[in-house]
Design a protein around this motif. Structure first.
Motif, short mmCIF file in Angstrom:
data_model
loop_
_atom_site.label_atom_id
_atom_site.label_comp_id
_atom_site.label_asym_id
_atom_site.label_seq_id
_atom_site.Cartn_x
_atom_site.Cartn_y
_atom_site.Cartn_z
N CYS A 283 0.68 -1.06 -0.01
CA CYS A 283 -0.12 -0.05 0.18
C CYS A 283 0.85 1.14 -0.03
CB CYS A 283 -0.94 -0.02 1.10
SG CYS A 283 -0.43 0.01 2.76
N ILE A 284 0.25 2.40 -0.75
CA ILE A 284 1.21 3.63 -0.92
C ILE A 284 0.27 4.66 -0.61
CG2 ILE A 284 2.91 2.64 -2.38
CD1 ILE A 284 1.24 4.20 -4.70
N PRO A 285 0.76 5.89 -0.30
CA PRO A 285 -0.22 6.97 -0.07
C PRO A 285 -1.00 7.39 -1.35
CG PRO A 285 2.12 7.65 0.59
CD PRO A 285 1.99 6.30 -0.19
N GLU A 286 -2.24 7.98 -1.39
CA GLU A 286 -3.05 8.14 -2.35
C GLU A 286 -2.38 9.12 -3.20
OE1 GLU A 286 -4.24 8.18 0.62
OE2 GLU A 286 -4.74 6.24 0.61
N SER A 287 -1.65 10.10 -2.54
CA SER A 287 -1.04 11.19 -3.35
C SER A 287 0.17 10.76 -4.12
CB SER A 287 -0.62 12.43 -2.33
OG SER A 287 0.54 11.61 -1.41
N GLN A 288 0.41 9.27 -4.15
CA GLN A 288 1.60 8.97 -4.90
C GLN A 288 1.24 7.96 -6.02
OE1 GLN A 288 4.81 7.93 -2.39
NE2 GLN A 288 4.95 9.97 -1.36
N THR A 289 2.04 7.80 -6.88
CA THR A 289 1.64 6.51 -7.87
C THR A 289 2.78 5.49 -7.63
OG1 THR A 289 3.13 7.61 -9.90
CG2 THR A 289 0.62 8.03 -9.58
#
Length: 372
Positions: A283-289
């Protein structure tokens, strides 16, 4: 590795990831009583009194969040935008005031580091709604709880915590609501109330409350994560961790039900034991791809549940703030959380401290890696 450090600030680094490695009497309130015994003997936990108090106040903070969220879209002026373009609500200020009031009463010598200050509250005429939101959640007499008390409580944990003078040896760190962007979207979004205690630069304990967490231990696939959006909200969990005692969860619904005896229903949390990248859940932040992360050079991301190839990874579409991702990792529902920050970015302690202790005590590790 990021040690349990001086958490006045977690200084920025380009990569922040979580991966696997091997009482006081409950306060009586007007509306409900939180029955919150710890899942391990008190003698094993040096700070058991602080942990019990932290768990209790986080449960009440979660109740406040649920109550505010129900009326969020029917009242004007409850959602405002701060200077950094992030939203803030009555619940953010209410949780900070509530936690500050209760902890200062029980532990007056321990200061609080938190995200909000009263300046925005005053300039946007939100003092009355905040007082109303916390009035039935505190152990204080509602009639004697003044505006000045609430504003002072908020500022007690305001951002200007360098004003301590001499750095305190012991202090609380609070994120009133991590995931406010999700909180303002509706009652089915995930968000976390996070509270931790730092002693001599080490994180000793942490509590996370997630009111909309779906209690389902089989929830591990991408499809299941997406199913959050269609699940009934309000089941919720509280997660507690104490150094040397592990990480544990309990259903919030059970804690708030005063007719239920809940002395032995804690569940021990362990991070995912997966050792193969294609089998792991990221999982990663929504602000990053995914493409913005260094690992994308080696692996492509997939969000479906089909067979994952040797050069692919499974990416979970989780929502909201960083603490939710830590909670996912600590509970074993996600294998890895990766956050890439710019070198000039200041990473706030309240966004990570409680997540660090919960992941660590669940058998995981938090690291910082510099990528040039």
């Amino acid at each position: 590795m990021i040690p349990a450090m001086d958490l006045r600030l977690l200084h920025s680094s380009p990569c922040f990831s979580a991966v696997r490695f091997p009482s006081p009497t409950p306060l009586c309130r007007r509306l409900f009583i939180v029955r919150s015994s710890l899942p391990f003997p008190n003698e094993k936990a040096k700070y058991h009194k602080e942990l019990e108090a932290a768990a209790e106040v986080v449960v009440r903070a979660c109740r406040l969040c649920v109550d505010v969220q129900r009326s969020l879209f029917s009242d004007e002026g409850r959602i405002i935008e701060k200077n950094d373009q992030t939203p803030v609500t009555v619940a953010d200020f209410g949780v900070q005031a509530l936690v500050s009031l209760e902890l200062s009463k029980l532990f007056p010598s321990i200061p609080l580091v938190a995200e909000e200050d009263s300046g925005f509250l005053r300039s946007n005429n939100l003092v009355d709604p905040v007082v109303s939101a916390i009035s039935d959640k505190t152990s204080f007499d509602e009639e004697s709880l003044s505006h000045a008390d609430v504003l002072e409580a908020i500022d007690r944990g305001g951002k200007n915590y360098f004003g301590f003078g001499t750095k305190p040896a012991t202090y609380w760190i609070l994120d009133p609501i991590d995931g406010t962007r999700g909180f303002v979207k509706g009652s089915q979004a995930l968000y976390v109330v996070g509270l931790s205690l730092v002693v001599e630069g080490e994180i000793m304990l942490g509590v996370m409350g997630c009111p909309n967490w779906v209690v389902d231990t089989s929830y591990k696939s991408t499809t299941d994560v997406q199913g959050y959006k269609n699940s009934s909200p309000g089941l919720g969990i509280i997660m507690v961790a104490h150094v040397g005692c592990g990480t544990w969860t309990k259903r919030l619904k059970d804690i708030l039900d005063s007719s239920t005896k809940i002395s032995s229903d804690w569940t021990r949390c362990l991070v995912d034991g997966c050792c193969l990248v294609p089998k792991a859940r990221f999982c990663i932040p929504e602000s990053q791809t995914w493409e913005s992360l260094p690992l994308s050079i080696l692996y492509e991301a997939r969000t479906d549940d089909d067979d994952i190839g040797d050069k692919e990874i499974r990416l979970l579409p989780t929502c909201c703030g960083s603490l939710c991702k830590y909670l996912m990792v600590a509970s074993g529902r996600a294998s890895v959380f990766i956050l890439r920050a710019r070198s000039q970015t200041v990473i706030k302690a309240w966004d990570h401290a409680v997540g660090v202790i919960c992941v660590h005590e669940a058998g995981g590790k938090v690291t910082a890696t510099l990528h040039l």
